[in-house]
Motif scaffolding. Structure first.
Motif, PDB file in Angstrom:
ATOM      1  N   PRO A   4      60.019 -50.825 -48.762  1.00 42.26           N
ATOM      2  CA  PRO A   4      59.480 -51.097 -50.102  1.00 42.26           C
ATOM      3  C   PRO A   4      58.311 -52.072 -50.046  1.00 42.26           C
ATOM      4  CG  PRO A   4      61.575 -52.229 -49.780  1.00 42.26           C
ATOM      5  CD  PRO A   4      61.404 -51.309 -48.623  1.00 42.26           C
ATOM      6  N   GLN A   5      58.329 -52.996 -49.054  1.00 43.70           N
ATOM      7  CA  GLN A   5      57.237 -53.955 -48.938  1.00 43.70           C
ATOM      8  C   GLN A   5      55.913 -53.266 -48.603  1.00 43.70           C
ATOM      9  OE1 GLN A   5      60.130 -54.056 -47.359  1.00 43.70           O
ATOM     10  NE2 GLN A   5      60.949 -56.159 -47.153  1.00 43.70           N
ATOM     11  N   VAL A   6      55.994 -52.099 -47.976  1.00 42.41           N
ATOM     12  CA  VAL A   6      54.791 -51.317 -47.682  1.00 42.41           C
ATOM     13  C   VAL A   6      54.434 -50.423 -48.860  1.00 42.41           C
ATOM     14  CG1 VAL A   6      53.819 -49.524 -46.198  1.00 42.41           C
ATOM     15  CG2 VAL A   6      55.175 -51.364 -45.185  1.00 42.41           C
ATOM     16  N   ALA A   7      55.416 -49.722 -49.397  1.00 49.12           N
ATOM     17  CA  ALA A   7      55.158 -48.794 -50.506  1.00 49.12           C
ATOM     18  C   ALA A   7      54.602 -49.497 -51.728  1.00 49.12           C
ATOM     19  CB  ALA A   7      56.450 -48.064 -50.858  1.00 49.12           C
ATOM     20  N   SER A   8      54.996 -50.763 -51.933  1.00 50.98           N
ATOM     21  CA  SER A   8      54.569 -51.472 -53.132  1.00 50.98           C
ATOM     22  C   SER A   8      53.064 -51.714 -53.156  1.00 50.98           C
ATOM     23  CB  SER A   8      55.313 -52.804 -53.241  1.00 50.98           C
ATOM     24  OG  SER A   8      55.000 -53.643 -52.138  1.00 50.98           O
ATOM     25  N   TRP A   9      52.412 -51.680 -52.005  1.00 47.51           N
ATOM     26  CA  TRP A   9      50.970 -51.895 -51.944  1.00 47.51           C
ATOM     27  C   TRP A   9      50.171 -50.649 -52.320  1.00 47.51           C
ATOM     28  CZ3 TRP A   9      48.447 -56.445 -51.131  1.00 47.51           C
ATOM     29  CH2 TRP A   9      49.215 -57.530 -50.690  1.00 47.51           C
ATOM     30  N   ALA A  10      50.816 -49.517 -52.426  1.00 52.74           N
ATOM     31  CA  ALA A  10      50.111 -48.253 -52.633  1.00 52.74           C
ATOM     32  C   ALA A  10      49.575 -48.136 -54.055  1.00 52.74           C
ATOM     33  CB  ALA A  10      51.033 -47.077 -52.322  1.00 52.74           C
ATOM     34  N   ASP A  11      48.469 -47.416 -54.195  1.00 55.82           N
ATOM     35  CA  ASP A  11      47.923 -47.099 -55.512  1.00 55.82           C
ATOM     36  C   ASP A  11      48.682 -45.956 -56.162  1.00 55.82           C
ATOM     37  OD1 ASP A  11      45.511 -48.894 -55.441  1.00 55.82           O
ATOM     38  OD2 ASP A  11      45.094 -47.680 -53.672  1.00 55.82           O
ATOM     39  N   ALA A  12      49.305 -45.129 -55.342  1.00 52.70           N
ATOM     40  CA  ALA A  12      50.124 -44.021 -55.846  1.00 52.70           C
ATOM     41  C   ALA A  12      51.309 -43.840 -54.906  1.00 52.70           C
ATOM     42  CB  ALA A  12      49.315 -42.732 -55.942  1.00 52.70           C
ATOM     43  N   GLN A  13      52.444 -43.385 -55.465  1.00 51.29           N
ATOM     44  CA  GLN A  13      53.642 -43.203 -54.646  1.00 51.29           C
ATOM     45  C   GLN A  13      54.289 -41.864 -54.978  1.00 51.29           C
ATOM     46  OE1 GLN A  13      56.369 -46.501 -54.714  1.00 51.29           O
ATOM     47  NE2 GLN A  13      57.998 -45.407 -53.651  1.00 51.29           N
ATOM     48  N   PHE A  14      54.647 -41.129 -53.918  1.00 49.59           N
ATOM     49  CA  PHE A  14      55.343 -39.851 -54.069  1.00 49.59           C
ATOM     50  C   PHE A  14      56.696 -39.954 -53.369  1.00 49.59           C
ATOM     51  CE2 PHE A  14      50.957 -38.844 -54.768  1.00 49.59           C
ATOM     52  CZ  PHE A  14      50.957 -37.804 -55.692  1.00 49.59           C
ATOM     53  N   VAL A  15      57.708 -39.409 -54.026  1.00 52.54           N
ATOM     54  CA  VAL A  15      59.064 -39.448 -53.486  1.00 52.54           C
ATOM     55  C   VAL A  15      59.471 -38.045 -53.073  1.00 52.54           C
ATOM     56  CG1 VAL A  15      61.480 -40.002 -53.948  1.00 52.54           C
ATOM     57  CG2 VAL A  15      59.660 -41.398 -54.951  1.00 52.54           C
ATOM     58  N   VAL A  16      59.929 -37.930 -51.830  1.00 50.86           N
ATOM     59  CA  VAL A  16      60.432 -36.658 -51.306  1.00 50.86           C
ATOM     60  C   VAL A  16      61.952 -36.728 -51.346  1.00 50.86           C
ATOM     61  CG1 VAL A  16      60.453 -35.081 -49.344  1.00 50.86           C
ATOM     62  CG2 VAL A  16      58.417 -36.477 -49.802  1.00 50.86           C
ATOM     63  N   SER A  17      62.574 -35.768 -52.035  1.00 48.19           N
ATOM     64  CA  SER A  17      64.039 -35.798 -52.190  1.00 48.19           C
ATOM     65  C   SER A  17      64.594 -34.384 -52.166  1.00 48.19           C
ATOM     66  CB  SER A  17      64.422 -36.493 -53.504  1.00 48.19           C
ATOM     67  OG  SER A  17      63.807 -35.835 -54.608  1.00 48.19           O
ATOM     68  N   LYS A  18      65.878 -34.300 -51.929  1.00 47.04           N
ATOM     69  CA  LYS A  18      66.564 -33.011 -51.881  1.00 47.04           C
ATOM     70  C   LYS A  18      67.308 -32.776 -53.188  1.00 47.04           C
ATOM     71  CE  LYS A  18      67.275 -32.625 -46.884  1.00 47.04           C
ATOM     72  NZ  LYS A  18      68.275 -32.485 -45.796  1.00 47.04           N
ATOM     73  N   HIS A  19      67.274 -31.541 -53.649  1.00 52.11           N
ATOM     74  CA  HIS A  19      67.968 -31.142 -54.872  1.00 52.11           C
ATOM     75  C   HIS A  19      68.573 -29.768 -54.662  1.00 52.11           C
ATOM     76  CE1 HIS A  19      66.387 -34.421 -57.401  1.00 52.11           C
ATOM     77  NE2 HIS A  19      65.263 -34.278 -56.700  1.00 52.11           N
TER      78      HIS A  19
END
Length: 592
Positions: A529-544
């Protein structure tokens, strides 16, 4: 820059549409969710070999497409334009790849079929993937040399060397060609001399062969010609054949007819007829004179033998250098000029040797200047990368860039340098060649440090080692000058860069990825999360659960509260009040 990535039926992903941010984009998700498939999609667009087992179960083929935007004048646009696949007016480049379950994959650029070699050629200017397998390419000395040259900003020295090297190669090629021809030239010169002497001995004249053939025909048919002339002259004027004969001549009879008509004394048709007969009689007299002179042209004994011998000599010339005497004479004149050039070849050889030596000295001088620039930049690059590694949880790690100038005999199209990147991953470790001495995570952080340092040099627009006046963030980090920064068209993708990192080091890792994103597009696959929080955009890959009853992978962009909940999940695995508050604080504090 990657504007859009679309994936269909690739592994567990039936459909995903990713529109990365201009700056930094984070791809997150639980382990095994399918994040690697997004990287595989980008690698497929780079021309890597495709496998049928990448296709989603039950589908006939997988399909991926990337839309890239390039500034006017970008090298990629020139490459695809030369290939007959020009980009859109706004600089957009569409690259797609379809992978069937069985058979060969197909690639297209801007909607038209393209070979994989073209994808490989342009991908190096579009995307740089730093993953465990991709980073092995940096073990290649050529790639290390190119990276150092880009960092050194030695375009002037490179251009000077390449120009000098090209001149040296050109003169050496001419010299080698002349040396290889020396033996053949000597033999050819002897042949030309002998041939010219032979032609001069015969001494032919233009059109002589045709004249001789006509003379021979006349001699060979002399009896037939004599008989015909006698019969013709006997009919026209017997006195020409037999001076003692008293037979009338056609000319005399015509004179009688003319006198008879003129004696009528009446003009008109009679006078006109007399005039025409007189004209005919004049022509007839000329004809009789011509034929009688032919009777006087007697053939001397031995003329035919001489003519045949001359025709034989001329025939020998035309068979070898013809087909006509005029061709033989033209060949002789040209050969004399060629022979003059050949006779001057020793002087030319020495001239070329001197030129080649001069050009080699110039190339060596330019190569040494290039080597000095590389050595200075290599020292600075190693020091700066080592400083960055300290902030990336790799205390004691370091990079040494060795630039060893070889002997003059080692000069090649790249200069005189033996360049090697030697990486020390931890204190006490021996220096080992880059790409063969660290884990995937360590290599990813090393490449991040290298890209950061290179971006700083590009942003400053000055050669490494010069006082460039870069600003500091107060913590020792050199930040790009925002007024000078120009966004690069390159997209950097980092995978496994956070392996073995946590706590404060994770924050610093995110900070440095965001810093690189100031001048280049950055996409990072991360669990932190300490890395992802710096991003301008975030995409989550998940299973459904899929519509067909199976499990499929989906890719969703998160923002606002949704992103805060994803960061909270990454922090503690839950969305408790404490984790949500922590996530909010992390997102607020993660700013350059």
């Amino acid at each position: 820059m990657l504007e859009e990535l679309e994936v269909r039926d690739l592994g567990p992903i039936h459909h995903a549409l990713l529109k990365p941010a201009t700056g930094m984009t984070a791809i997150t998700g639980e382990t095994g969710a399918g994040k690697s498939m997004l990287l595989n999609a980008i690698r497929l667009l780079s021309g890597v070999p495709a496998r049928g087992d990448l296709v989603s179960p039950g589908s006939k083929e997988a399909w991926v497409q990337g839309i890239f935007t390039q500034e006017e004048g970008a090298p990629v646009l020139g490459i695809i334009d030369q290939a007959g696949l020009p980009a859109e007016d706004d600089g957009q480049v569409f690259i797609s790849r379809s992978i069937p379950v069985g058979g060969r994959s197909r690639a297209a650029v801007n909607g038209r079929s393209a070979p994989l070699s073209l994808l490989e050629g342009i991908s190096s200017d579009l995307v740089t993937v730093h993953g465990q397998t991709d980073q092995m390419r940096m073990a290649n000395p050529g790639r290390q040399r190119d990276f150092l040259d880009a960092y050194a900003q030695d375009e002037h020295e490179l251009a000077e060397f390449r120009l000098a090297w090209s001149s040296y190669q050109s003169s050496r090629k001419r010299l080698d060609s002349l040396r290889n021809q020396e033996a053949g030239l000597a033999a050819q010169a002897d042949y030309l001399r002998e041939s010219i002497d032979r032609i001069d001995q015969v001494d032919p004249h233009p059109g002589e062969d045709e004249d001789l053939h006509q003379q021979r025909d006349r001699i060979e048919h002399a009896a037939q010609i004599s008989q015909g002339l006698r019969m013709a002259l006997g009919a026209l004027d017997a006195a020409q054949v037999d001076p003692d004969g008293d037979g009338p001549s056609v000319s005399g009879l015509l004179e009688q007819a003319i006198s008879a008509l003129e004696g009528i004394g009446i003009g008109g048709v009679f006078q006109e007829s007399a005039r025409r007969l007189r004209s005919m009689n004049t022509d007839l007299s000329d004809l009789v004179f011509t034929l009688s002179s032919e009777m006087d042209d007697e053939v001397q004994e031995g003329d035919l033998d001489k003519i045949n011998a001359r025709i034989h000599d001329l025939g020998e010339l035309t068979r070898r250098w013809g087909p006509t005497i005029d061709d033989v004479l033209a060949w002789r004149d040209k050969s004399r000029l060629d022979l003059e050039d050949m006779d001057a070849s020793p002087e030319k050889l020495q001239e070329l040797q001197d030129q080649c030596s001069h050009d080699r000295d110039a190339a060596l001088k330019a190569a040494r200047a290039l080597s000095r620039t590389r050595a200075t930049a290599g020292h600075t690059l190693g020091d700066r990368v080592s400083e960055e590694l300290e902030s990336l949880a790799m205390a004691g790690a370091g990079l040494e860039v060795k630039v060893v100038q070889q002997d003059d005999d080692a000069l090649d199209q790249h200069g005189l340098d033996d360049i090697s990147f030697l990486f020390t991953p931890y204190p006490g470790s021996p220096q080992l060649p880059m790409g063969k001495s660290a884990s995937g995570g360590e290599l990813s952080r090393l490449m991040l440090a290298m890209e950061l340092v290179a971006a700083e040099a590009r942003t400053a627009g000055m050669k490494p080692g010069a006082g460039n006046g870069q600003a500091s963030d107060g913590g020792g980090d050199v930040l790009p000058n925002q007024n000078q920064a120009m966004r690069e068209s390159m997209t950097f993708i980092f995978d496994e860069v956070d392996a073995g990192v946590g706590g404060r080091a994770a924050v610093e890792l995110g900070r440095r990825l965001a810093r690189l994103a100031v001048t280049s597009q950055v996409i990072v696959v991360t669990h932190l999360p300490q890395v992802a929080s710096w991003a301008d955009a975030q995409f989550v890959v998940s299973k459904h659960d899929g519509q067909s009853g199976g499990v499929e992978t989906v890719v969703d962009e998160v923002a606002g509260e949704t992103r805060q909940r994803e960061i909270a999940r990454m922090l503690s695995g839950s969305e408790s009040t404490t984790s949500l508050e922590h996530a909010r604080e992390l997102l607020v504090s993660s700013r350059l």
